[in-house]
Scaffold this motif. Structure first.
Motif, PDB file in Angstrom:
ATOM      1  N   GLY A 183      52.826  20.008  17.785  1.00 51.75           N
ATOM      2  CA  GLY A 183      51.664  19.586  18.648  1.00 51.75           C
ATOM      3  C   GLY A 183      50.440  19.663  17.709  1.00 51.75           C
ATOM      4  O   GLY A 183      50.407  19.884  16.557  1.00 51.75           O
ATOM      5  N   GLY A 184      49.264  19.655  18.483  1.00 45.93           N
ATOM      6  CA  GLY A 184      48.070  19.347  17.619  1.00 45.93           C
ATOM      7  C   GLY A 184      47.113  20.419  17.362  1.00 45.93           C
ATOM      8  O   GLY A 184      46.291  20.644  16.876  1.00 45.93           O
ATOM      9  N   ALA A 185      47.652  21.526  18.229  1.00 42.49           N
ATOM     10  CA  ALA A 185      46.889  22.886  18.136  1.00 42.49           C
ATOM     11  C   ALA A 185      46.937  23.818  16.850  1.00 42.49           C
ATOM     12  O   ALA A 185      48.384  24.027  16.452  1.00 42.49           O
ATOM     13  CB  ALA A 185      46.965  23.822  19.431  1.00 42.49           C
ATOM     14  N   PRO A 186      46.134  24.186  16.020  1.00 41.11           N
ATOM     15  CA  PRO A 186      46.441  24.834  14.972  1.00 41.11           C
ATOM     16  C   PRO A 186      46.800  26.341  15.015  1.00 41.11           C
ATOM     17  O   PRO A 186      46.343  26.862  16.010  1.00 41.11           O
ATOM     18  CB  PRO A 186      45.071  24.686  13.991  1.00 41.11           C
ATOM     19  N   GLY A 187      47.677  26.736  14.279  1.00 41.89           N
ATOM     20  CA  GLY A 187      48.034  28.345  14.415  1.00 41.89           C
ATOM     21  C   GLY A 187      46.845  29.047  13.363  1.00 41.89           C
ATOM     22  O   GLY A 187      45.983  28.456  12.869  1.00 41.89           O
ATOM     23  N   ALA A 188      47.175  30.169  12.990  1.00 37.68           N
ATOM     24  CA  ALA A 188      46.580  31.049  12.131  1.00 37.68           C
ATOM     25  C   ALA A 188      46.675  30.352  10.560  1.00 37.68           C
ATOM     26  O   ALA A 188      47.745  30.110  10.248  1.00 37.68           O
ATOM     27  CB  ALA A 188      47.150  32.353  11.958  1.00 37.68           C
ATOM     28  N   PRO A 189      45.485  29.918  10.113  1.00 37.05           N
ATOM     29  CA  PRO A 189      45.518  29.205   8.918  1.00 37.05           C
ATOM     30  C   PRO A 189      46.219  30.180   7.653  1.00 37.05           C
ATOM     31  O   PRO A 189      46.187  31.308   7.714  1.00 37.05           O
ATOM     32  CB  PRO A 189      44.000  29.403   8.334  1.00 37.05           C
ATOM     33  N   VAL A 190      46.908  29.377   6.789  1.00 36.83           N
ATOM     34  CA  VAL A 190      47.656  29.767   5.915  1.00 36.83           C
ATOM     35  C   VAL A 190      47.050  29.636   4.532  1.00 36.83           C
ATOM     36  O   VAL A 190      46.870  28.500   3.977  1.00 36.83           O
ATOM     37  CB  VAL A 190      49.298  29.482   5.724  1.00 36.83           C
ATOM     38  N   PRO A 191      46.652  30.576   3.441  1.00 33.11           N
ATOM     39  CA  PRO A 191      46.171  30.206   2.341  1.00 33.11           C
ATOM     40  C   PRO A 191      46.959  29.539   1.587  1.00 33.11           C
ATOM     41  O   PRO A 191      48.325  29.516   1.197  1.00 33.11           O
ATOM     42  CB  PRO A 191      46.237  31.579   1.561  1.00 33.11           C
ATOM     43  N   VAL A 192      46.285  28.138   1.133  1.00 31.54           N
ATOM     44  CA  VAL A 192      47.115  27.206   0.324  1.00 31.54           C
ATOM     45  C   VAL A 192      46.358  26.899  -0.899  1.00 31.54           C
ATOM     46  O   VAL A 192      45.132  26.759  -0.441  1.00 31.54           O
ATOM     47  CB  VAL A 192      47.432  25.675   1.378  1.00 31.54           C
ATOM     48  N   ARG A 193      46.995  26.722  -2.014  1.00 30.95           N
ATOM     49  CA  ARG A 193      46.377  26.152  -3.237  1.00 30.95           C
ATOM     50  C   ARG A 193      46.628  24.691  -3.410  1.00 30.95           C
ATOM     51  O   ARG A 193      47.934  24.286  -3.344  1.00 30.95           O
ATOM     52  CB  ARG A 193      46.544  26.701  -4.411  1.00 30.95           C
ATOM     53  N   PRO A 194      45.665  23.648  -3.535  1.00 35.61           N
ATOM     54  CA  PRO A 194      46.418  22.411  -3.628  1.00 35.61           C
ATOM     55  C   PRO A 194      47.115  22.076  -4.713  1.00 35.61           C
ATOM     56  O   PRO A 194      48.011  21.128  -4.391  1.00 35.61           O
ATOM     57  CB  PRO A 194      44.636  21.516  -3.829  1.00 35.61           C
ATOM     58  N   GLY A 195      47.377  22.655  -5.716  1.00 31.86           N
ATOM     59  CA  GLY A 195      48.180  22.681  -6.606  1.00 31.86           C
ATOM     60  C   GLY A 195      49.554  22.691  -6.293  1.00 31.86           C
ATOM     61  O   GLY A 195      50.760  22.324  -6.686  1.00 31.86           O
TER      62      GLY A 195
END
Length: 473
Positions: free
Chosen positions: A281-293
């Protein structure tokens, strides 16, 4: 028709008990029952099927138009140099989208843009905010809401929702489920009536089943066109009814339960934390730390593990420390929908689901839904759907025209078939009909409820007619 004699004054002979209906009357009862069901379903459910057919035709016509309208978002000058995904994701993040990074869809072909997808509060189910990036320059080309695994854009998304729920949200899905629940009944009932008419006229040429009667006018000409075209469209009606029910609200849930019990369900990727946040769905959960690389390293690992489709989606973990997912999203033939879960720290595959290992019925379901949406065979699939939709609209309008020509008023003849057809059936056959109706109603609840409503309306009309006759007599 009563099966027992009525009480009579003393001294008079009681009338004999009515004998069972002979076989030829039972055959007529079958035809009459089919005709009344076909009439009621066509009259009252026809509008829902008509709306579904029209919106389906419009949806099937849109892919090329959508590509032209959103050309600036979708297409860029082709180049042999493609920047790392890390640079493209960083450019999308620089736009400060009000959401959580969810996935990336690398440009599938030279001249296409990369899609960087975010979940946001306020978006509908399966909707994501998408930033379109030039893979050669990392220039942001635009931002739009996209929908579903196919990633359709706003124009087609609106028509998809119109076809699915009339833009009324979850309650509106009842309309499309009602249409799908009755479409196969109307189709098979019409076939029974058409074959009965063909046999009654003692015609032995099978070709006359698929072409209108010649040299006739008025209602007979309408009937000939309605019946012959219905035969041409029969398989399509059965197919769209079955595939439409698979993702309906109530019948779809029942079908999913049955598939799960017999081992026909589509396998799900195990990510250790439930479904991926971006797939529900469209609702976000808790943000997960992500590095673009990390997107580049995960995609490289996936390519090494056999994920070779051009169209893929790289999904961030559903929770911190969880595996990344890489899913093939190519729905045209040959289908490529393999998916794997990867530990980003080690680059190892922790789980995989291959389309080749799907149960056969799960494969059929996948192909059926994609063909229903016009995606399986590209332009050819679209042409067939448009031709079928126009034909179905024509059949429905011809049916309503026949009803209008013979509508009940003072200047028209009596209805073709009266009430009481069911009572003319033998008891075993009648019991089998009731049992089948109950079973189908259990699997497709909207069919059962609407059938009950038809019977109540018919009974009420019969009661009112009997009252009027009694008052007149």
């Amino acid at each position: 028709m009563s099966l027992v004699s009525e009480p009579t004054p003393e001294g008079t002979a009681s009338p004999p008990i009515a004998p069972p209906a002979p076989p030829h009357l039972r055959r007529s009862a079958w035809k009459g029952l089919a005709l009344r069901m076909h009439f009621y379903a066509g009259l009252f459910v026809g509008p829902f099927i008509l709306v579904a057919a029209v919106t389906g035709v419009l949806y099937a016509l849109l892919p090329q138009l959508e590509s032209w309208i959103y050309d600036e978002h979708l297409h860029v000058p082709a180049t042999s140099r493609e920047l790392p995904l890390a640079d493209q994701v960083a450019a999308a993040l620089a736009t400060n989208p009000a959401g959580t990074l969810d996935a990336v869809r690398p440009a599938p072909n030279p001249g296409d843009t990369t899609r960087v997808l975010f979940t946001q509060e306020g978006l509908g189910e399966s909707e994501r905010w998408t930033v379109f990036v030039d893979p050669g320059t990392a220039e942001v080309r635009g931002e739009l809401v996209t929908y579903g695994t196919s990633g359709v854009l706003p124009l087609r998304m609106t028509l998809d929702q119109l076809h699915r729920n009339l833009l009324l949200g979850e309650p509106g899905r009842l309309y499309s489920e009602l249409a799908a629940s009755w479409l196969w009944v109307v189709a098979l009932g019409g076939l029974v009536l058409w074959i009965a008419r063909w046999r009654a006229r003692r015609i032995r040429r099978a070709a006359d089943l698929v072409r209108p009667e010649r040299g006739v006018k008025g209602r007979r000409r309408l009937l000939g066109r309605h019946g012959a075209l219905g035969v041409w469209l029969l398989l399509g009606m059965l197919f769209l009814s079955a595939t439409g029910l698979t993702w309906s609200t109530y019948a779809g849930a029942g079908i999913s339960d049955i598939r799960a019990q017999v081992g026909w369900s589509t396998p799900a990727l195990d990510t250790g934390g439930g479904d991926h946040a971006g797939h529900g769905g469209g609702a976000p959960g808790a943000p997960v730390p992500v590095r673009p690389g990390q997107f580049d390293s995960v995609l490289t690992a996936a390519r090494g593990a056999g994920i070779d489709a051009r169209q893929v989606e790289v999904g961030v973990p559903a929770e911190a420390g969880g595996p990344w997912t890489v899913t093939e999203v190519k729905r045209s033939w040959p289908t490529q929908v393999d998916s794997i879960a990867i530990d980003a720290g080690t680059g190892t595959v922790v789980d995989e689901v291959r389309f080749a290992n799907y149960p056969f019925m799960a494969k059929l379901a996948r192909w059926g839904i994609d063909a229903h949406m016009g995606a399986l065979f590209g332009v050819a699939n679209q042409v067939v759907l448009v031709a079928f939709g126009i034909g179905l609209v024509t059949v429905i309008l011809l049916g309503y025209r026949m009803w209008w020509v013979r509508r009940p008023d003072a200047g028209r003849p009596a209805p073709l078939v009266g009430r009481g057809q069911f009572r003319e059936l033998s008891q075993p056959v009648g019991f089998a009909v009731v049992l089948a109706a109950v079973a189908i109603g259990w699997l497709a609840p909207l069919f059962g409820l609407s059938l009950l409503a038809f019977l109540l309306v018919d009974a009420w009309r019969g009661y009112r007619a009997a009252q009027r006759e009694a008052a007149a007599g």
